[in-house]
Structures are given as structure tokens and as C-alpha cells.
Write a protein that holds these residues in place. Structure first.
Motif, mmCIF file in Angstrom:
data_model
loop_
_atom_site.group_PDB
_atom_site.id
_atom_site.type_symbol
_atom_site.label_atom_id
_atom_site.label_comp_id
_atom_site.label_asym_id
_atom_site.label_seq_id
_atom_site.Cartn_x
_atom_site.Cartn_y
_atom_site.Cartn_z
ATOM 1 N N PHE A 181 -4.299 -2.912 3.844
ATOM 2 C CA PHE A 181 -4.243 -1.481 4.148
ATOM 3 C C PHE A 181 -4.199 -1.250 5.655
ATOM 4 N N GLU A 236 -5.469 4.165 -3.520
ATOM 5 C CA GLU A 236 -6.153 2.923 -3.163
ATOM 6 C C GLU A 236 -7.664 3.066 -3.155
ATOM 7 N N ARG A 237 -8.186 4.085 -3.831
ATOM 8 C CA ARG A 237 -9.605 4.388 -3.754
ATOM 9 C C ARG A 237 -10.501 3.272 -4.280
ATOM 10 N N ASP A 238 -9.964 2.406 -5.160
ATOM 11 C CA ASP A 238 -10.810 1.370 -5.726
ATOM 12 C C ASP A 238 -10.954 0.148 -4.818
ATOM 13 N N LEU A 239 -10.343 0.172 -3.644
ATOM 14 C CA LEU A 239 -10.530 -0.940 -2.706
ATOM 15 C C LEU A 239 -11.959 -0.993 -2.180
ATOM 16 N N PHE A 289 -5.500 8.350 1.107
ATOM 17 C CA PHE A 289 -4.693 7.432 0.303
ATOM 18 C C PHE A 289 -5.442 7.170 -1.006
ATOM 19 N N ILE A 326 0.846 -1.188 0.000
ATOM 20 C CA ILE A 326 0.000 0.000 0.000
ATOM 21 C C ILE A 326 0.879 1.235 0.000
ATOM 22 N N SER A 327 0.611 2.166 -0.898
ATOM 23 C CA SER A 327 1.382 3.402 -0.931
ATOM 24 C C SER A 327 0.934 4.321 0.189
ATOM 25 N N GLY A 339 -7.475 -6.553 0.161
ATOM 26 C CA GLY A 339 -6.775 -5.281 0.035
ATOM 27 C C GLY A 339 -7.010 -4.377 1.223
ATOM 28 N N ASN A 373 -12.770 -4.852 -1.817
ATOM 29 C CA ASN A 373 -11.676 -5.806 -1.920
ATOM 30 C C ASN A 373 -11.217 -6.116 -0.496
ATOM 31 N N MET A 379 -8.850 5.714 -0.090
ATOM 32 C CA MET A 379 -8.957 5.239 1.284
ATOM 33 C C MET A 379 -8.683 6.408 2.231
#
Length: 359
Positions: free
Chosen positions: A237, A200-203, A197, A2-3, A233, A230, A330
């Protein structure tokens, strides 16, 4: 991996405190057998994976604002104020009554504060309540108006695919609220941190129904109007980002995990919370849980759990309370406060003991 994201944080003078809490959980109980049948899993599977045994669901004629109004009334009663005392009403939700107007406007009118009190919504998904709390705290600190109402409310049952075992078993409906106002010296909100974050918005998302992908027969047929998550994911996170961030936040505020009297985390998943508390070194006896009976209530989960703790009598004056929320975006929101009890100008209402907050 996770970035990382950008964090906003700060210390406060502690001039703003929680003066009262309230919550509202619908009376309709939905057990694991019912949600499991549609999702193709068993009660045993749900308990083993999540720790959840039941959740509450709004009636067909109940909306997010109905739950929020009930929770807000309970918080105002606990604080000993009326709607006329409020200068600001903020509702954190990702399941608004309708796209416009803000659900907070509907709540303000329902509480009798529809003329004068500013009202707006915050959408940071399950982090929304802590985002709203930290924002309103700073507004009040620079204002002559003493009281605000902050509510987290969601009706996730309206956006769940009953056949999706990753989501349908987790979520319940509910609302929790706090009244913010003047603090005594040494009490109130001490520190806050908000972080985003976006990579990672598509989690976590509801893919259709907005301006980029309006609702069409095709999106409905594909189930894109439903909440998608997800799960693996999200767990990564929490492990890689949220857990170390909470530890750093407590350390930056000048405390250690041993100093935390009460940890109130977002009630995402019981097994995840067990791991989170253990890794942080915060004992189970100091961590508050409501997921078993209520499931994940989205932005309501932190204020519902805080209200549960307050009404059970477990929060003593001067206790150090850590709130931690994370969710779609996120996003992550953290707050640290010295609990204030009794109230500075009002005594707690008669019968202010814990009862299951059905509404």
C-alpha cells in the motif's frame, strides 16, 4: 494491486499555523530483548527488519488520556496560552480510554477546559493526527475563536498480542500535540490532502469488540481482541499508493521534493521510511525519525516527531514542512506548512530546547 481511493484536498490561505508543540513518552523503556523473547525473535532480527531498538510503554495505571493531557500541556506552554484560550480540543486515537465518552472530553477536563471548549475524537488509526489537524484548520479559519489543541495519542501496548512478531515488536505508547492559531502572512498551513481506501480496510484491524462482533469468550480465545496487521499488504500500500500520492501532492502545491526542508512521516517502520524518502527524492538529512527510540506510536508518531524536531531547534522560520501519515482504514493524510517561529504574540518559553519528553 492496491485499488485507488477518493482524495480530499485543497489549498488554504495559510491563516492558521502551528504555534506550539508538545509530546509525552512514558518513562518505561522496553528493549528488543524483552519484546523479542515473547515474539520468538532476536534483537538483531528486529533491528534488521525495522531499525527499532526500543519503545515506551505506559504504566498499568496510565491511559491514553493521561499521555494526551501531558502532551497538551507541553504544547500550550510552548504556545504561551492556557486552557481558557482554547475553543476546541480534538484527540486522534484508536485506543480510547473507553468507548464512551470521547477521550477528548476527559482530556479537556484534565486540562481545565471542561466547560466551553468543544471536544471530540477522531479515529483514522495512524493517520488520525493529520486528519484532525486538517479538519481543525478549516474550522478555525471560519471561526472567531483563535486557538485549538490537536493531539495524537495511543496506548497500543493494551491491544497487542505479545506473541505476534508482526505487531508486538513495532508499537510503542505516546502522545504528541500542537496548538493551532493565527498565522503571520506567508506562514501556516498551505495545503492538505486526505484520502480513504476502504477496500483495503482489512489490512489493519482489531476484529472483535465492536457492534458487528462483540467480545465473547470465543473471540477472546481466538485472540480477536488484538491488533492484526498484514505487513506485506501495508508495505505494498505504501509503495503503490502513498509514495506516488505524496509526490503528486507536493507537485500540485507548486513545489518539488528539493523544496522540502523537513519531511515528517508516520514512523511505521524504519526500513520502509528509508525506501519512502529515497523514492521521493527527499534526502535523509531532511527526513525526521524517532522510530529507533520510540517505535511506532500510532496517531502520536507524526506530532511526537514534529515536536522532537521543533525542540531540537532544527525548524527555522519559513521552512517548508511536509507531514505524511498513513494507516488503518486504509487512510492517508498529508499536510504542507510554512513553519512559523517565533510566535506572533508570545515568545518561546525559557528552556525551549530539546529534552527527551518523558512524562
Amino acid at each position: 494491486m492496491i485499488s485507488t481511493g477518493t482524495a480530499r484536498h485543497g489549498r488554504t490561505s495559510g491563516s492558521i499555523a502551528v504555534l506550539g508543540t508538545g509530546s509525552c513518552l512514558p518513562s518505561h523503556v522496553v528493549g528488543n530483548d524483552e519484546v523479542g523473547a515473547a515474539a520468538g525473535v532476536t534483537d538483531e532480527w528486529i533491528r534488521r527488519k525495522t531499525g527499532i531498538t526500543a519503545r515506551r510503554r505506559a504504566k498499568p495505571d496510565e491511559a491514553t488520556s493521561d499521555l494526551a493531557i501531558a502532551a497538551g500541556r507541553a504544547a500550550m506552554e510552548a504556545a504561551g496560552i492556557t486552557a481558557a484560550d482554547l475553543s476546541l480540543i480534538v484527540v486522534a486515537t484508536s485506543t480510547p480510554d473507553q468507548p464512551q465518552p470521547p477521550t477528548a472530553s476527559i482530556v479537556a477536563d484534565g486540562l481545565g477546559a471542561g466547560h466551553g471548549a468543544a471536544a471530540f475524537d477522531v479515529n483514522a488509526v495512524c493517520s488520525g493526527f493529520v486528519f484532525a489537524l486538517n479538519t481543525v484548520q478549516h474550522v478555525l479559519a471560519g471561526s472567531d475563536s483563535p486557538y485549538a489543541l490537536v493531539i495524537g495519542a495511543d496506548v497500543y501496548s493494551r491491544i497487542l498480542d505479545p506473541a505476534d512478531r508482526r505487531t508486538a515488536i513495532l508499537f510503542g505508547d505516546g502522545a504528541g500535540a500542537v496548538v493551532l492559531g493565527p498565522a503571520r502572512p506567508g506562514r501556516g498551513l498551505l495545503a492538505s490532502r486526505l484520502a480513504g481506501f476502504g477496500a483495503e480496510r482489512d489490512l489493519i484491524e482489531v476484529p472483535a469488540g465492536g457492534s458487528r462482533r462483540p467480545t465473547t469468550p470465543e473471540t477472546l480465545a481466538a485472540g480477536l481482541q488484538y491488533f492484526h496487521m498484514n505487513g506485506r499488504g501495508v508495505r505494498d500500500f505504501v509503495t503503490e499508493v502513498v509514495t506516488p500520492a505524496i509526490g503528486a501532492f507536493v507537485d500540485d502545491a507548486g513545489f518539488t521534493p528539493a523544496d522540502i526542508d523537513h519531511f515528517v512521516p508516520h514512523q511505521a517502520n524504519g526500513r520502509m521510511l528509508d525506501d519512502l524518502s529515497a523514492t521521493l527524492g527527499i534526502g535523509a538529512g531532511h527526513t525526521h525519525f524517532t522510530y529507533e527510540d520510540f517505535g511506532n506510536t500510532g496517531s502520536a508518531s507524526v506530532p511526537v516527531t514534529l515536536d522532537h524536531a521543533a525542540r531540537s531547534g532544527r525548524l527555522a522560520d519559513g521552512d517548508l514542512v511536509l507531514l505524511a501519515a498513513f494507516g488503518g482504514g486504509m487512510a492517508m493524510g498529508l499536510s504542507l506548512l510554512r513553519w512559523q517561529h517565533p510566535l506572533p504574540t508570545h515568545t518561546a518559553p525559557t528552556g525551549y530546547t530539546h529534552t527527551t519528553p518523558f512524562c
